[in-house]
Design a protein around this motif. Structure first.
Motif, short mmCIF file in Angstrom:
data_model
loop_
_atom_site.label_atom_id
_atom_site.label_comp_id
_atom_site.label_asym_id
_atom_site.label_seq_id
_atom_site.Cartn_x
_atom_site.Cartn_y
_atom_site.Cartn_z
N SER A 21 0.81 -1.22 0.00
CA SER A 21 0.00 0.00 0.00
C SER A 21 0.85 1.27 0.00
CB SER A 21 -0.94 0.01 1.21
OG SER A 21 -0.18 0.01 2.40
N SER A 22 2.13 1.15 -0.13
CA SER A 22 3.02 2.31 -0.12
C SER A 22 3.26 2.82 -1.53
CB SER A 22 4.36 1.93 0.52
OG SER A 22 5.30 2.97 0.34
N TRP A 23 3.27 4.14 -1.71
CA TRP A 23 3.54 4.69 -3.02
C TRP A 23 5.02 4.59 -3.34
CZ3 TRP A 23 6.71 8.95 -3.48
CH2 TRP A 23 6.89 9.73 -2.34
N TRP A 24 5.84 4.15 -2.39
CA TRP A 24 7.26 3.93 -2.64
C TRP A 24 7.48 2.69 -3.48
CZ3 TRP A 24 10.66 7.60 -1.76
CH2 TRP A 24 10.38 8.57 -0.81
N CYS A 27 5.66 -0.74 -8.32
CA CYS A 27 5.49 -1.97 -9.10
C CYS A 27 4.43 -2.88 -8.49
CB CYS A 27 6.82 -2.71 -9.22
SG CYS A 27 7.63 -3.01 -7.66
N TYR A 28 3.89 -2.54 -7.31
CA TYR A 28 2.87 -3.37 -6.66
C TYR A 28 1.64 -2.54 -6.31
CZ TYR A 28 6.48 -6.88 -6.32
OH TYR A 28 7.45 -7.79 -6.62
N LEU A 29 1.12 -1.80 -7.28
CA LEU A 29 -0.04 -0.96 -7.04
C LEU A 29 -1.32 -1.79 -6.97
CD1 LEU A 29 0.94 1.96 -9.41
CD2 LEU A 29 1.18 1.87 -6.93
N GLN A 30 -2.36 -1.22 -6.40
CA GLN A 30 -3.63 -1.92 -6.20
C GLN A 30 -4.29 -2.27 -7.54
OE1 GLN A 30 -4.34 -2.79 -3.02
NE2 GLN A 30 -2.42 -1.75 -2.56
N ASN A 31 -4.92 -3.43 -7.58
CA ASN A 31 -5.59 -3.91 -8.77
C ASN A 31 -6.79 -4.76 -8.34
OD1 ASN A 31 -6.03 -4.40 -11.49
ND2 ASN A 31 -4.67 -6.16 -11.54
N GLN A 47 -4.85 0.99 -9.92
CA GLN A 47 -4.21 2.20 -9.42
C GLN A 47 -3.00 2.51 -10.30
OE1 GLN A 47 -2.44 1.62 -5.58
NE2 GLN A 47 -2.16 3.79 -5.22
N PHE A 48 -2.79 3.79 -10.60
CA PHE A 48 -1.56 4.14 -11.30
C PHE A 48 -0.72 5.05 -10.41
CE2 PHE A 48 -4.59 7.28 -12.97
CZ PHE A 48 -3.90 8.46 -12.83
N TRP A 49 0.57 4.96 -10.59
CA TRP A 49 1.49 5.66 -9.71
C TRP A 49 1.60 7.13 -10.09
CZ3 TRP A 49 5.98 8.51 -9.67
CH2 TRP A 49 6.60 8.63 -8.43
N SER A 50 1.60 7.96 -9.07
CA SER A 50 1.81 9.39 -9.24
C SER A 50 2.41 9.91 -7.95
CB SER A 50 0.48 10.10 -9.52
OG SER A 50 0.67 11.50 -9.51
N LEU A 51 3.33 10.81 -8.06
CA LEU A 51 3.98 11.38 -6.89
C LEU A 51 3.03 12.25 -6.09
CD1 LEU A 51 6.61 11.62 -5.33
CD2 LEU A 51 7.23 13.54 -6.78
N CYS A 52 2.17 13.00 -6.77
CA CYS A 52 1.32 13.98 -6.08
C CYS A 52 -0.17 13.63 -6.06
CB CYS A 52 1.48 15.35 -6.72
SG CYS A 52 3.15 15.98 -6.63
N LYS A 53 -0.68 13.15 -7.16
CA LYS A 53 -2.13 12.94 -7.27
C LYS A 53 -2.45 11.45 -7.42
CE LYS A 53 -3.23 17.34 -9.38
NZ LYS A 53 -3.97 18.00 -10.44
N SER A 68 -10.62 7.30 -16.55
CA SER A 68 -9.47 7.69 -15.75
C SER A 68 -9.98 8.55 -14.60
CB SER A 68 -8.47 8.48 -16.61
OG SER A 68 -7.36 8.84 -15.85
N ILE A 69 -9.55 8.21 -13.39
CA ILE A 69 -9.99 8.95 -12.19
C ILE A 69 -8.75 9.50 -11.51
CG2 ILE A 69 -11.18 8.79 -9.98
CD1 ILE A 69 -12.66 6.33 -11.13
#
Length: 92
Positions: A21-24, A27-31, A47-53, A68-69
């Motif tokens: 569950s960490s944005w760090w 490669c293991y984002l929620q699906n 889930q797609f990775w983003s530093l801010c949003k 896209s959300i």
């Protein structure tokens, strides 16, 4: 997660494998896999990775992106709404 109708029959099944569950760890984002009826995949919530949003992509059964959300930059809002931008992704 099982979603049941009035007759207590499962009509939608959502499954999400255990992921980080960490944005760090991008490669293991929620699906989430969406099945309706159970056993027939109708789509995915990814889930797609983003530093801010934070954001999600809604995919159909063939894994084409249809929505896209995107969340706002600030996710802390005590007793208030957090707005998300939802946009339709058109195929070329």
């Amino acid at each position: 997660m099982r979603i049941l109708n009035d007759q207590n029959q499962e009509v939608i099944h959502l499954s999400r494998p255990l992921r980080c569950s960490s944005w760090w760890c991008p490669c293991y984002l929620q699906n989430v896999v969406v099945e309706a009826p159970p056993g027939m995949i109708v789509g995915y919530v990814c889930q797609f990775w983003s530093l801010c949003k934070p954001g999600l992509r809604i995919k159909n059964a063939t894994e084409e992106i249809v929505l896209s959300i995107k969340g706002s930059g600030c996710q802390v809002n005590i007793c208030g709404d957090i707005n998300f931008d939802v946009s339709i992704v058109l195929s070329p």
